[in-house]
Write a protein that holds these residues in place. Structure first.
Motif, PDB file in Angstrom:
ATOM      1  N   GLN A 184      -4.649 -10.524  -0.463  1.00  0.00           N
ATOM      2  CA  GLN A 184      -3.763  -9.376  -0.664  1.00  0.00           C
ATOM      3  C   GLN A 184      -4.333  -8.136   0.053  1.00  0.00           C
ATOM      4  O   GLN A 184      -5.203  -8.246   0.909  1.00  0.00           O
ATOM      5  N   ALA A 185      -3.859  -6.949  -0.339  1.00  0.00           N
ATOM      6  CA  ALA A 185      -4.302  -5.719   0.315  1.00  0.00           C
ATOM      7  C   ALA A 185      -3.909  -4.537  -0.556  1.00  0.00           C
ATOM      8  O   ALA A 185      -3.200  -4.691  -1.550  1.00  0.00           O
ATOM      9  N   GLY A 186      -4.388  -3.363  -0.165  1.00  0.00           N
ATOM     10  CA  GLY A 186      -4.049  -2.166  -0.925  1.00  0.00           C
ATOM     11  C   GLY A 186      -4.644  -2.187  -2.323  1.00  0.00           C
ATOM     12  O   GLY A 186      -5.680  -2.828  -2.566  1.00  0.00           O
ATOM     13  N   PRO A 187      -3.995  -1.517  -3.276  1.00  0.00           N
ATOM     14  CA  PRO A 187      -4.529  -1.450  -4.650  1.00  0.00           C
ATOM     15  C   PRO A 187      -4.695  -2.817  -5.315  1.00  0.00           C
ATOM     16  O   PRO A 187      -5.497  -2.957  -6.230  1.00  0.00           O
TER      17      PRO A 187
ATOM     18  N   SER B  33       0.804  -1.218   0.000  1.00  0.00           N
ATOM     19  CA  SER B  33       0.000   0.000   0.000  1.00  0.00           C
ATOM     20  C   SER B  33       0.844   1.278   0.000  1.00  0.00           C
ATOM     21  O   SER B  33       0.875   2.013  -0.976  1.00  0.00           O
ATOM     22  N   SER B  34       1.560   1.540   1.104  1.00  0.00           N
ATOM     23  CA  SER B  34       2.284   2.808   1.245  1.00  0.00           C
ATOM     24  C   SER B  34       3.252   3.061   0.102  1.00  0.00           C
ATOM     25  O   SER B  34       3.335   4.163  -0.440  1.00  0.00           O
ATOM     26  N   LYS B  35       4.021   2.025  -0.267  1.00  0.00           N
ATOM     27  CA  LYS B  35       4.989   2.150  -1.355  1.00  0.00           C
ATOM     28  C   LYS B  35       4.603   1.238  -2.526  1.00  0.00           C
ATOM     29  O   LYS B  35       5.470   0.673  -3.203  1.00  0.00           O
ATOM     30  N   PHE B  36       3.312   1.125  -2.745  1.00  0.00           N
ATOM     31  CA  PHE B  36       2.802   0.240  -3.802  1.00  0.00           C
ATOM     32  C   PHE B  36       3.478   0.487  -5.147  1.00  0.00           C
ATOM     33  O   PHE B  36       3.768  -0.445  -5.903  1.00  0.00           O
ATOM     34  N   HIS B  37       3.754   1.762  -5.452  1.00  0.00           N
ATOM     35  CA  HIS B  37       4.273   2.128  -6.777  1.00  0.00           C
ATOM     36  C   HIS B  37       5.683   1.611  -7.045  1.00  0.00           C
ATOM     37  O   HIS B  37       6.109   1.575  -8.199  1.00  0.00           O
ATOM     38  N   ILE B  38       6.425   1.208  -5.996  1.00  0.00           N
ATOM     39  CA  ILE B  38       7.771   0.706  -6.265  1.00  0.00           C
ATOM     40  C   ILE B  38       7.897  -0.800  -6.030  1.00  0.00           C
ATOM     41  O   ILE B  38       9.004  -1.349  -6.029  1.00  0.00           O
ATOM     42  N   TYR B  39       6.770  -1.481  -5.836  1.00  0.00           N
ATOM     43  CA  TYR B  39       6.782  -2.942  -5.692  1.00  0.00           C
ATOM     44  C   TYR B  39       5.762  -3.549  -6.658  1.00  0.00           C
ATOM     45  O   TYR B  39       4.633  -3.082  -6.746  1.00  0.00           O
ATOM     46  N   GLY B  40       6.171  -4.582  -7.374  1.00  0.00           N
ATOM     47  CA  GLY B  40       5.245  -5.212  -8.324  1.00  0.00           C
ATOM     48  C   GLY B  40       5.688  -6.619  -8.656  1.00  0.00           C
ATOM     49  O   GLY B  40       6.569  -7.190  -7.999  1.00  0.00           O
ATOM     50  N   LYS B  41       5.073  -7.190  -9.676  1.00  0.00           N
ATOM     51  CA  LYS B  41       5.416  -8.558 -10.076  1.00  0.00           C
ATOM     52  C   LYS B  41       6.840  -8.627 -10.624  1.00  0.00           C
ATOM     53  O   LYS B  41       7.567  -9.575 -10.365  1.00  0.00           O
ATOM     54  N   GLY B  42       7.225  -7.612 -11.414  1.00  0.00           N
ATOM     55  CA  GLY B  42       8.595  -7.547 -11.902  1.00  0.00           C
ATOM     56  C   GLY B  42       8.881  -8.463 -13.074  1.00  0.00           C
ATOM     57  O   GLY B  42       8.089  -9.350 -13.417  1.00  0.00           O
TER      58      GLY B  42
END
Length: 471
Positions: free
Chosen positions: A446-449, A95-104
């Motif tokens: 999961q959680a957040g977006p 959530s807080s840093k959602f934009h810098i964590y992903g599937k990759g």
């Protein structure tokens, strides 16, 4: 002349040595400074340890998690994977840093052959596009009504099979039965086609189901097989088998999509399944929904709604067998809210939305099952830029971090001293009404977006199946 040449060589060598010495000195100084400034999770093992304990990997990671909320495992030369059970860290990455964590890119490489550009493999634009498309579908009344009718029909069908086995004394593999039934449900909701796996689908349908299930297993094997890319290049071993299976899956899915398109917009408009809804979207903007993209989206829906629900129902009935007092409470609640009927089908159709909303103890029992036996025991994200976690530990760009729903459900510092006990009452307030827990503590959806859009969809299906079978 020779002396001049020797002198030049010697001078050059000294210069090169001096440059190298300066570089090493600067690098060492920077390394020591970096080492003293940054704080890393403790290293507790290597990938070899995970491979050797693959048969009980989640319990192994749980044992480590009791000692360290966040830790890392050496995966290769100076390459680590981080694992966490800390709810604050989970909230940070989801959530807080959602934009810098992903599937990759790593996860995409592993899963792309089967799941393509579906919502479980992509980030950024494609993820957001599918999230919006799917959100519109899950928020519509038609899908809720259509899926509920489907779940009730298939719950009655599976109850007939169990009843028949009871009468004849036949032993059933209940997980296999749930797998077949949930495949029937999700496939009909997704594609508008009845596979009828419970009673034995046609040859083409059986081949698709076999190929899809086997492909999913082989894709997961890639995460611990360091040679999978070589095998894929040579088309041998598990990768050769995977390629054949994916060909079968594609052949079947594209046939369904093309057949539906050939019906024309008038017929498609009347369809209540998800594919029909997406085909209408495609008619409005054909650039964004190619046939390949549709195929990817639909297969992600199938995997999301099949194994997850079947696995949870299997564990749920196992836990009822182990805890007869819980079974009695669930049974009593369903009897009071639904009543009795002359047939399984009549009973299933008598389960109203109002009754489901009041089945607090049943929902609590399913949530308690998911707490201890989550459908996705481990979920990894890639870090896209250097970051510091809430616990003060550092993670570097390109590193992977996994939160652990299975281990988190067993942590006393999260759930209390009775964390490893099956106790549905922990989900109820003083009036016996179901209460939600923080999604960063209960991470099964999961959680957040990235919170699972099908959460309510999944609970409705599991509650209908459970209510019919318990009665």
């Amino acid at each position: 002349m020779e002396k001049v040449t020797e002198s030049l060589v010697l001078t050059s060598s000294i210069a090169v040595a001096a440059v190298l010495a300066t570089f090493v000195a600067l690098w060492s100084r920077r390394w020591w400074r970096r080492r003293s400034y940054y704080k890393y999770p403790p290293t507790v093992g290597s990938v070899l340890g995970l491979v050797l304990r693959y048969h009980r990997i989640y319990d192994h990671l749980t044992e480590i998690s009791r000692r360290h909320k966040t830790f890392r495992i050496l995966m290769g030369l100076n390459c680590y994977e981080i694992y966490t059970c800390d709810p604050a860290v989970v909230e940070h990455i989801l959530s807080s840093k959602f934009h810098i964590y992903g599937k990759g890119s790593y996860n995409y490489d592993v899963m792309e052959d089967l799941f393509g550009d579906g919502i479980f493999t992509v980030d950024a634009g494609k993820w957001l596009h599918q999230r919006k498309l799917s959100s519109r579908q899950f928020s519509t009344r038609f899908l809720k009504d259509y899926s509920s009718k489907n779940f009730k029909k298939n719950a009655a069908k599976i109850a007939e099979v169990v009843s028949g086995a009871t009468t004849s004394g036949e032993v059933l593999d209940v997980q296999d039965l749930f797998m077949r039934s949930t495949m029937d449900s999700i496939f009909e909701v997704a594609f508008g086609i009845e596979l009828n796996c419970v009673h034995g689908s046609d040859k083409e349908g059986r081949e698709f189901v076999r190929a899809f299930d086997e492909s999913n297993e082989l894709i997961m094997w890639r995460y611990v097989n360091p040679f999978w890319k070589l095998e894929r290049f040579l088309n041998v071993g598990s990768e050769g088998k995977l390629r054949k299976n994916i060909y079968r899956v594609d052949e079947y899915v594209y046939k369904i999509i093309n057949k539906k398109i050939s019906l024309g917009l008038n017929k498609i408009t009347q369809g209540e399944d998800i594919l029909s809804r997406f085909l209408l979207e495609r008619a409005e903007d054909s650039n964004e929904l190619s046939l390949k993209y549709l195929r990817d989206i639909m297969l992600n829906f199938v995997i999301a709604g099949k194994d997850t629900t079947a696995g949870t129902l299997s564990w749920f009935f196992f836990m009822l067998c182990m805890h007869p007092s819980v079974q009695k409470k669930v049974d009593r609640e369903v009897e009071v809210l639904v009543g009795k009927a002359d047939s399984f089908e009549d009973f299933a159709m008598g389960i109203t939305e109002a009754a489901l909303a009041e089945m607090n103890y049943l929902r609590a029992s399913l949530s308690e099952t998911l707490r201890l036996y989550p459908a996705v025991p481990l979920d990894g994200k890639m870090c896209f830029e250097d970051d510091r976690l809430p616990d003060g530990l550092d993670i570097w760009k390109g590193e992977s971090i996994s939160y652990q729903p299975y281990a988190m459900g067993r942590m006393k510092y999260i759930w209390g001293e009775d964390a490893e006990e099956f106790r549905p009452e922990r989900w109820l307030d003083e009036q016996g009404v179901y209460r939600q827990e923080s999604p960063y503590k209960f991470t099964a959806f999961q959680a957040g977006p990235r919170m699972c859009l099908g959460k309510d969809f999944a609970y409705r299906q599991m509650m209908i199946f459970a209510a019919v079978l318990v009665r």
